[in-house]
Design a protein around this motif. Sequence first.
Motif, PDB file in Angstrom:
ATOM      1  N   LEU A 143     -23.795 -11.481 -73.825  1.00 51.82           N
ATOM      2  CA  LEU A 143     -24.236 -10.821 -75.052  1.00 51.82           C
ATOM      3  C   LEU A 143     -23.330 -11.170 -76.228  1.00 51.82           C
ATOM      4  O   LEU A 143     -23.763 -11.173 -77.370  1.00 51.82           O
TER       5      LEU A 143
ATOM      6  N   HIS B  54     -22.399  -9.413 -68.046  1.00 55.57           N
ATOM      7  CA  HIS B  54     -23.117  -8.652 -69.073  1.00 55.57           C
ATOM      8  C   HIS B  54     -22.504  -8.781 -70.462  1.00 55.57           C
ATOM      9  O   HIS B  54     -23.200  -9.090 -71.414  1.00 55.57           O
TER      10      HIS B  54
ATOM     11  N   ILE C  95     -23.813  -0.716 -72.402  1.00 54.40           N
ATOM     12  CA  ILE C  95     -24.080  -1.852 -71.510  1.00 54.40           C
ATOM     13  C   ILE C  95     -23.054  -1.848 -70.376  1.00 54.40           C
ATOM     14  O   ILE C  95     -23.391  -1.968 -69.198  1.00 54.40           O
TER      15      ILE C  95
ATOM     16  N   GLU D 198     -27.612 -13.411 -83.132  1.00 52.01           N
ATOM     17  CA  GLU D 198     -26.784 -12.226 -82.992  1.00 52.01           C
ATOM     18  C   GLU D 198     -27.657 -10.978 -82.992  1.00 52.01           C
ATOM     19  O   GLU D 198     -28.539 -10.835 -83.829  1.00 52.01           O
ATOM     20  N   ARG D 199     -27.389 -10.111 -82.022  1.00 47.64           N
ATOM     21  CA  ARG D 199     -28.207  -8.930 -81.923  1.00 47.64           C
ATOM     22  C   ARG D 199     -27.498  -7.760 -82.590  1.00 47.64           C
ATOM     23  O   ARG D 199     -26.294  -7.603 -82.453  1.00 47.64           O
TER      24      ARG D 199
ATOM     25  N   TRP E 178     -26.976  -3.827 -82.649  1.00 46.17           N
ATOM     26  CA  TRP E 178     -27.221  -2.742 -81.682  1.00 46.17           C
ATOM     27  C   TRP E 178     -27.486  -1.431 -82.397  1.00 46.17           C
ATOM     28  O   TRP E 178     -26.962  -1.187 -83.440  1.00 46.17           O
TER      29      TRP E 178
ATOM     30  N   VAL F 170     -20.343  -5.522 -78.602  1.00 51.34           N
ATOM     31  CA  VAL F 170     -21.238  -5.180 -77.489  1.00 51.34           C
ATOM     32  C   VAL F 170     -21.067  -3.693 -77.196  1.00 51.34           C
ATOM     33  O   VAL F 170     -19.959  -3.235 -76.956  1.00 51.34           O
TER      34      VAL F 170
END
Lengths: 462, 424
Positions: free
Chosen positions: B330, B326, B308, B421-422, B424, B304
């Motif tokens: 995530l 947060h 953020i 899954e993101r 970044w 992460v």
Amino acid sequence: MQPANLLLLTLVLAVVAYGLGYARSRALAMPLGGIRHLKSLPFYYGARAALWCGIPALIVLALWAAFQGKVIQMLVIGSLPPEMIPADEGSASLLLSKISNVASGALPPGFVEAPIVEAAERLKALREQSRMLMTALVVSVAVLAGFLGWLRIRPRINAREQVESILKWLFFACAALAILTTLGIIFSVAFETFRFFEKISFVEFFFGTSWSPQTALRADQVAAEGAFGMIPLFTGTLLISAIAMLVAVPVGLLSAIYLSEYANKRVRSIVKPLLEMLAGIPTVVYGFFAALTVAPFISNLAASLGIEASSQSALAAGGVMGIMIIPFVSSLSDDVINAVPQSLRDGSLALGATQSETMKKVIFPAALPGIMGGILLAVSRAIGETMIVVMAAGLAANLTANPLETVTTVTVQIVTLLTGDQEFDSAKTLAAFALGAMLFLATLLLNVIALKIVRKYREQYD
Amino acid sequence: MTDQRSQAEIVRQSLKRRYRKERRFRAYGIAAIAVALAALVILFADIIGKGYAGFMKTTLTLDVQLDGEMMYLDDATDERQLKMADFVEPLVQALIREIPSATESDRDAVRDLINPYASVTLRDALKANPEWLNTTRTMTFLAHTDVDVYVKHAGDEAYSIKLSEQQREWVDQLQEKDVVETSFNDVFFQNGDSRDPSKAGILGAVVGSLLTMFVTLILSFPIGVAAAIYLEEFAPQNKLTDFIEVNINNLAAVPSIIFGLLGLAVFINLFGMPRSVPVVGGLVLTLMTLPTIIISSRAAIKSVPPSIREAAEGIGASKMQVVLHHVLPLAMPGMLTGSIIGMAQALGETAPLLLIGMVAFIVDVPDGFFDSATVLPVQVFLWAGSPELAFIERASAAIMVLLTFLISMNALAIWMRKRLERRW
């Protein structure tokens, strides 16, 4: 009430406490002119009440559930007539299992002496009492602590800070569980190992060349004294691990090299998950494969060549173990090879070296320490592997280097000595813990060295 | 000049050899991958080849004359009479009628074609329908295990040795008349373990596995995530934190059987918990999978981006709020993926469970966390050790069920990683 139900009840009580705390904080804030006069949001007052209610109750529940069995056992033994109180731990555990069998109805009361039937009744009654006491105690602790927490809600209290610091401590406790586990392992094996060495000398254990842990069960029985020399187990473990490495290292390393240097993206995306599938197959499946397919195949093959091979050969167990470790070696080597800087590769290729020359003369030497670390990790995994050898390697403690003969390993002996009912005092049972201690130390040592090598190597290029 | 040309000449001549080496090196790599993949294919083919027959059962469909006189039974509602009555005889007679060449003197050989539990089936049927007495009913019974393996492996010597020449002939005749048939083995999915292979099933082991996995999941996921949060977000840089990290890394590489020793010494001998129950199994597997879950959860938290965190802190969130509101949501997909993989590992684990007594022979399906149980991999181990071919078949079939579970769990993890899954 069953501990599982009680756990649920405690959680429900905590939720109720949350609701009440939330409501009370709002109610207290009303006369002041709304929740903006509270130090924290109502949510935190509720959460604080829930934590007050839940945590002490859960601690009580856990302690009670953990220790009730032992306390009840002691009470039952203590209530027996004096002439029946067992002298040593071994007969105590036998007696206890008899009593609990009578209590559970597995053993008809007519088959045992009257005091045991009485003890079984007592056991049942104590269990019932313990359950009721536990329920009463946990519920009253939850209600009382929850009520206190609820009562102490004031608009001035910084509930958020309190909740956050409790949570932080909870998180810390979870992380510290790792230390507790390690300590648990060390104490559980160390304690029994010391008791083992009270009965068997160091010299016999470490340098004895014969292993036959069968001791006499009764005093009048004619039986072997039992020999506890770990050399044959040690060599057996090494032999099987060596065979496994002979399979896993070349195959794993070469496939890692091919996948990272030659294969295109499409091939990689298909082959890599397939290789990793080998790592996901449970060891009992490999054991099944080794014992029922590979071992008969090897012994038939050897017979047709005129060589004598045991039906449970070290070769079968080691070979299959090698297959299991292939993905382990290949993924670790893959990481290390990819960590070698591209500049080294480009430099070598620019000088006119072919890809294989670059690989062999530049990348491989640079990656060697990391690969060695990976191989050491793989060795430690091979030494500790249990199911394949239990199913395919056999029990005979032969001191041999012939891969077609039966050998046994440390893990096989641990499982054999500890499955089924056992008294907790004989040299046989304690020997299993001594072997476990050796296994733990050996794997720990290998892991520490391997991790150190891998880390040190990584730092060089980062 | 001449010197240089000869050098180029040397290089050109050596090129052939070097390219050959290059090709050979490449071939080694391909061969290594081929070996690994071949092992995978052989393993699967072997297990499917051994186990597909475990999903089939052999039945006998017979016209049973429920003759009260023959069974010594005149009132089918009387419990006592039902207990004493002879339910084997009607089955034997019905089967003899189907075999023209069999006579009364062959009744022992004929009886050995019928499953020993068939008489129980008949009794239960009669108990449920007392009015069937003195009628003729067409019913289906399990065949004897020896018949079962003979029918399923027709032509294979190893599977027919238990039947006599004559019995084999009869079975062949009965098959032609459709008295002996094979169908889907529902018994395998409805029963617990049994001494009789044709009555043995995996339901007990599957339920035991589910109970054990439930305990493992509800303990290891929250504890693992909490530990990862602490280590990534709150832990101060000090000796204690370092020590915790060293411990976690080492525990990840400790052989699983050592956790079995821990469970035996601590949970069973120190705390006096019962043997072979899912709770103790779950506790041991929790300790075993925790390092995996902690390590993958930490990786998820690390991924992460700090922006953020900074944004949340910038608008006044406390450290705990930043993490819980947060960072955690995530990082959740990554944590779940790691946990599924850890759970798959725990589901296939056998060795530590052997030491805490989950190897007992248990017929009943467990109905609670404190009930004696076994798990799927241990069931495979138990059956694989049996000398009976029919049990080997069941073991392979159980492996296929186990692998189906594992592959679907891993597929779920891969799917989640791809979808949720993101980057970044």
